[in-house]
Enzyme design. Structure first.
Site, PDB file in Angstrom:
ATOM      1  N   SER A   7       0.853  -1.197   0.000  1.00 52.02           N
ATOM      2  CA  SER A   7       0.000   0.000   0.000  1.00 52.02           C
ATOM      3  C   SER A   7       0.888   1.246   0.000  1.00 52.02           C
ATOM      4  O   SER A   7       1.816   1.325  -0.805  1.00 52.02           O
ATOM      5  CB  SER A   7      -0.951  -0.038   1.203  1.00 52.02           C
TER       6      SER A   7
ATOM      7  N   ASP B 143      -8.859  -5.411  -5.827  1.00 51.17           N
ATOM      8  CA  ASP B 143      -8.452  -4.150  -5.186  1.00 51.17           C
ATOM      9  C   ASP B 143      -8.931  -2.993  -6.051  1.00 51.17           C
ATOM     10  O   ASP B 143      -8.466  -2.838  -7.175  1.00 51.17           O
ATOM     11  CB  ASP B 143      -6.925  -4.136  -5.051  1.00 51.17           C
TER      12      ASP B 143
ATOM     13  N   HIS C 255      -8.089  -4.534  -1.343  1.00 46.85           N
ATOM     14  CA  HIS C 255      -6.809  -3.915  -1.005  1.00 46.85           C
ATOM     15  C   HIS C 255      -6.164  -4.551   0.227  1.00 46.85           C
ATOM     16  O   HIS C 255      -4.946  -4.638   0.324  1.00 46.85           O
ATOM     17  CB  HIS C 255      -7.023  -2.418  -0.777  1.00 46.85           C
TER      18      HIS C 255
END
Lengths: 361, 361
Positions: B143, B310, B343
């Site tokens: 991330s 995601d 995600h």
């Protein structure tokens, strides 16, 4: 100028979880009812639009589906008598939480009964009775309107011969429920909401509405469209120059200006009721499962349209609806469109949507 | 017990848009540096985690990447000297907006310079100098941490031989910028934020943080996972029985309880700075385009992992990164995983992520 017509019911209107006394229903029409009275097309709207789907001599301003409805358009008012209703619970002429309760002479506000999509569907029946239409050629709706159109076919079997459902679903799933729940919380936690008792007309929970609208706009489009449209462009005029967290990117400024336009045009309590109605909808409630519910349908044909980039009402939900309908009615067409504008595509990607709808009519 | 170690810089730390006097950097380590000093793996975190990636004798509590880091784990502390840093601008030991500015003896709050991902990357160099590591075996991040790892390779070419970037991107696109901008606005518009001057320690903008966290949680997962996990289940105990807009569905109650856990553990100003840093990141700033920026990289190999569900960091962004890297460095592996947890998959779908990472090491 307004083309809005209204009919006020002389008596009580039963809702699934309550009742209203003598509600008013607002609608607009395009074209003429033919002698056989079999050319009426009923349009249900998404959460926020009014009945003004398209311009007309009585109101030449552009409607929310201007490219779809009118003379020579896919929903052709030269051939069809087209009716669009303002949803029950909304605030553009139809009775909703911002209307006066005739039994108390006060605004309904939160005394308005819990609203369901089925209530919205049933309210349209009174408009049809009023204009002398016993059977519809087609009922059509997009987004929340697609749920309402399906609910109409379930609660009033036989009243429409055909159904068109666009970017909608047979039920709400937790992802969209979570998003709408957060939108409602943002409005309810705004201290200016005052437990629904803000001044009307007046400002009310402006900040909460701005948040809710921005979140809505983010979820109505797609990442791919925005990447193409905004990229990493910066605003030419930074709106808060001394603020390290102020608006800087073009996309932030776009959201701000559009959210500000929405505020003041839509009543916050009406928004809460309509939003919650979407969460509560599950077509399977009419029979225990979708398949069982759909056995009562008396439809001849249905068109289900979905968009690949829609993540609020994913195309898998339209496919689920089409498959379940296919077990129950003679002719089901499912169209998966490659529009990149996400959930809002039916409002903007007219090059794909016009032919898809026109072919069905 | 805490395994956190710190190093305080004796002098100024230059940032891209300002400077700090004698900042402190917090980190944790697992395993031992070998004699050749070539077995160090540096981990950058996402926006909110601390340096406590995994348990250790000094702190047996589970870390945020417990299944990934430790003896015999994919990032094997029997083989590697593993270091995880708390990001500059965060609030778990490293200097950030909630820290005291030694030049004024006041909290930085909004006097903290605008933070960039490059600043976070550069701060880790001081930790490496302190522990005697001149060259890394691998720098890895997921991330925001993937952006930081890439920024580290760009700003300090040659300092790492290998890069692993998970569910990250070479730049922020308008969809994720819009979501983060709205999250920040929800905090800043909470009157308890007080222009950043809320009491510390204290409550601060609790409602704004709750909104931001709920929106984060919605975007960190996928619609498919939630449909599977929650369906249309109702809560057993309705939390606000008299409220027509209260929590009713299981997914609403889930968001509420998780958001409440987050509040109080993360400083709101730190959240604002780190969130904005992600928006500002664009690896192309280092050369005019990704390809031009990447010509300066001195990497031997890179592993890029993305997840199909995601939508915050879509897999197309990881593919873009992998393709651009492939022009610049000898060996690039791109893995597209079918996890359904969106995600957050790198934190939960360990059956897919463990082997994908282990193979690279």
């Amino acid at each position: 100028m307004s083309a809005v017509q209204t009919v006020t019911l002389d008596g009580p209107f039963a809702m699934q979880r309550g009742a209203l006394q003598s509600p008013t229903f607002a609608y607009e029409t395009w074209g003429e009812l033919n002698a056989a009275k079999d050319n009426c097309v009923l349009i249900f709207t998404g959460l926020s639009p009014s009945a003004h789907a398209a311009s007309s001599p009585a109101d030449p301003s552009a409607g929310w589906w201007e490219d779809m409805v009118g003379p020579g358009k896919p929903i052709d008012s030269n051939r069809y008598y087209v009716v669009c209703v303002n949803s029950l619970g909304s605030c553009f002429g139809t009775t909703g939480p911002a209307s006066v309760d005739p039994t108390t002479n006060e605004l309904y506000r939160l005394t308005f009964p819990v609203l369901t999509v089925e209530d919205v569907a049933n309210s349209a029946a009174y408009v049809l009775n009023h204009i002398g239409v016993s059977q519809l050629h087609t009922v059509i709706g997009s987004s929340m309107g697609g749920m309402t159109a399906l609910a109409f076919c379930l609660t009033q079997p036989g009243r429409s011969r055909r159904l068109v459902s666009i970017s909608s679903a047979a039920r709400s799933l937790p992802f969209s429920i979570a998003l709408r729940s957060l939108q409602r919380e943002m409005i309810r936690k705004d201290s200016d909401w005052q437990q629904g008792n803000y001044k009307i007309p007046g400002n009310g929970p402006i900040q909460g509405m701005r948040f809710a609208r921005k979140l809505g706009m983010i979820t109505y489009r797609s990442a791919a469209e925005w990447a193409e449209r905004f990229g990493r462009e910066r605003t030419t005029d930074t709106l808060e120059p001394d603020n390290p967290f102020g608006m800087d990117f073009e996309v932030e400024s776009y959201l701000e200006s559009h959210a500000n336009r929405f505020i003041g045009t839509f009543d916050p309590n009406c928004y809460l009721y309509l939003s919650r109605a979407m969460d509560l909808f599950d077509a399977a409630d009419h029979g225990g499962s979708l398949e069982a519910s759909f056995t009562s349908l008396q439809l001849e044909a249905a068109l289900i349209i979905g968009v690949e980039t829609d993540f609020l009402f994913p195309v898998s939900q339209q496919e689920e609806l089409a498959l379940a309908l296919d077990e129950a009615i003679p002719e089901v067409t499912f169209k998966r469109l490659a529009s990149i504008q996400g959930h809002d595509s039916f409002l903007v990607d007219m090059d794909r949507f016009r032919p898809a709808v026109a072919e069905f009519f």
